[in-house]
Write a protein that holds these residues in place. Structure first.
Motif, PDB file in Angstrom:
ATOM      1  N   GLU A 163       0.802  -1.223   0.000  1.00 24.72           N
ATOM      2  CA  GLU A 163       0.000   0.000   0.000  1.00 24.72           C
ATOM      3  C   GLU A 163       0.838   1.279   0.000  1.00 24.72           C
ATOM      4  N   TRP A 164       2.133   1.159   0.191  1.00 27.32           N
ATOM      5  CA  TRP A 164       2.993   2.344   0.134  1.00 27.32           C
ATOM      6  C   TRP A 164       2.963   2.982  -1.250  1.00 27.32           C
ATOM      7  N   ILE A 165       2.579   2.220  -2.272  1.00 26.78           N
ATOM      8  CA  ILE A 165       2.510   2.802  -3.619  1.00 26.78           C
ATOM      9  C   ILE A 165       1.506   3.952  -3.659  1.00 26.78           C
ATOM     10  N   GLU A 166       0.457   3.867  -2.842  1.00 24.73           N
ATOM     11  CA  GLU A 166      -0.509   4.962  -2.786  1.00 24.73           C
ATOM     12  C   GLU A 166       0.132   6.219  -2.189  1.00 24.73           C
ATOM     13  N   TYR A 167       0.953   6.040  -1.199  1.00 24.51           N
ATOM     14  CA  TYR A 167       1.663   7.166  -0.583  1.00 24.51           C
ATOM     15  C   TYR A 167       2.581   7.836  -1.596  1.00 24.51           C
ATOM     16  N   ILE A 168       3.324   7.045  -2.316  1.00 21.44           N
ATOM     17  CA  ILE A 168       4.252   7.581  -3.305  1.00 21.44           C
ATOM     18  C   ILE A 168       3.489   8.218  -4.469  1.00 21.44           C
ATOM     19  N   GLY A 169       2.355   7.629  -4.849  1.00 20.10           N
ATOM     20  CA  GLY A 169       1.564   8.147  -5.958  1.00 20.10           C
ATOM     21  C   GLY A 169       1.118   9.586  -5.772  1.00 20.10           C
ATOM     22  N   VAL A 170       0.886   9.981  -4.529  1.00 18.09           N
ATOM     23  CA  VAL A 170       0.457  11.349  -4.238  1.00 18.09           C
ATOM     24  C   VAL A 170       1.495  12.369  -4.707  1.00 18.09           C
ATOM     25  N   PHE A 171       2.748  12.043  -4.553  1.00 12.38           N
ATOM     26  CA  PHE A 171       3.816  12.976  -4.896  1.00 12.38           C
ATOM     27  C   PHE A 171       3.993  13.146  -6.404  1.00 12.38           C
TER      28      PHE A 171
ATOM     29  N   GLU B 175      -3.821   5.860 -10.584  1.00 13.02           N
ATOM     30  CA  GLU B 175      -3.027   4.713 -11.023  1.00 13.02           C
ATOM     31  C   GLU B 175      -2.547   3.886  -9.834  1.00 13.02           C
ATOM     32  N   ALA B 176      -2.134   4.549  -8.784  1.00 17.09           N
ATOM     33  CA  ALA B 176      -1.673   3.847  -7.589  1.00 17.09           C
ATOM     34  C   ALA B 176      -2.816   3.073  -6.944  1.00 17.09           C
ATOM     35  N   SER B 177      -3.984   3.682  -6.892  1.00 14.05           N
ATOM     36  CA  SER B 177      -5.147   3.016  -6.312  1.00 14.05           C
ATOM     37  C   SER B 177      -5.535   1.792  -7.141  1.00 14.05           C
ATOM     38  N   GLN B 178      -5.494   1.923  -8.442  1.00 14.40           N
ATOM     39  CA  GLN B 178      -5.796   0.785  -9.311  1.00 14.40           C
ATOM     40  C   GLN B 178      -4.772  -0.329  -9.122  1.00 14.40           C
ATOM     41  N   ALA B 179      -3.527   0.037  -8.997  1.00 12.65           N
ATOM     42  CA  ALA B 179      -2.469  -0.962  -8.809  1.00 12.65           C
ATOM     43  C   ALA B 179      -2.649  -1.702  -7.492  1.00 12.65           C
ATOM     44  N   ILE B 180      -2.904  -0.974  -6.418  1.00 12.61           N
ATOM     45  CA  ILE B 180      -3.043  -1.634  -5.121  1.00 12.61           C
ATOM     46  C   ILE B 180      -4.310  -2.466  -5.064  1.00 12.61           C
ATOM     47  N   ASN B 181      -5.390  -1.997  -5.688  1.00 19.33           N
ATOM     48  CA  ASN B 181      -6.622  -2.791  -5.708  1.00 19.33           C
ATOM     49  C   ASN B 181      -6.422  -4.103  -6.453  1.00 19.33           C
ATOM     50  N   GLY B 182      -5.691  -4.062  -7.559  1.00 18.94           N
ATOM     51  CA  GLY B 182      -5.370  -5.285  -8.289  1.00 18.94           C
ATOM     52  C   GLY B 182      -4.489  -6.212  -7.459  1.00 18.94           C
ATOM     53  N   THR B 183      -3.537  -5.643  -6.762  1.00 14.42           N
ATOM     54  CA  THR B 183      -2.650  -6.435  -5.910  1.00 14.42           C
ATOM     55  C   THR B 183      -3.434  -7.102  -4.788  1.00 14.42           C
TER      56      THR B 183
END
Length: 66
Positions: free
Chosen positions: A26-34, A40-48
């Motif tokens: 879920e850290w990808i969502e944190y990084i995605g904000v920046f 895209e980050a939300s879609q990636a984590i939901n798929g994961t």
């Protein structure tokens, strides 16, 4: 490293210290904000999460049938 600098353009985080497999992902969502990539980050984590739940469920079923 000058923590008082107003021109800092980096972040520090430690995804590996977050307990749990999905917590680390879920850290990808944190990084995605920046990078303005929240969608895209939300879609990636939901798929994961979906794949993780599918595989862990299949593993539980397989382990129970042995």
């Amino acid at each position: 490293f000058d923590s008082n600098s107003s021109a800092s353009n980096f972040i520090i985080y430690s995804s590996t210290s977050d307990p749990g497999t999905l917590n680390r992902a879920e850290w990808i969502e944190y990084i995605g904000v920046f990078f303005n990539k929240e969608l895209e980050a939300s879609q990636a984590i939901n798929g994961t999460i979906e794949r993780y739940n599918c595989h862990s469920g299949a593993a539980r079923l397989s382990a129970g049938s042995q």
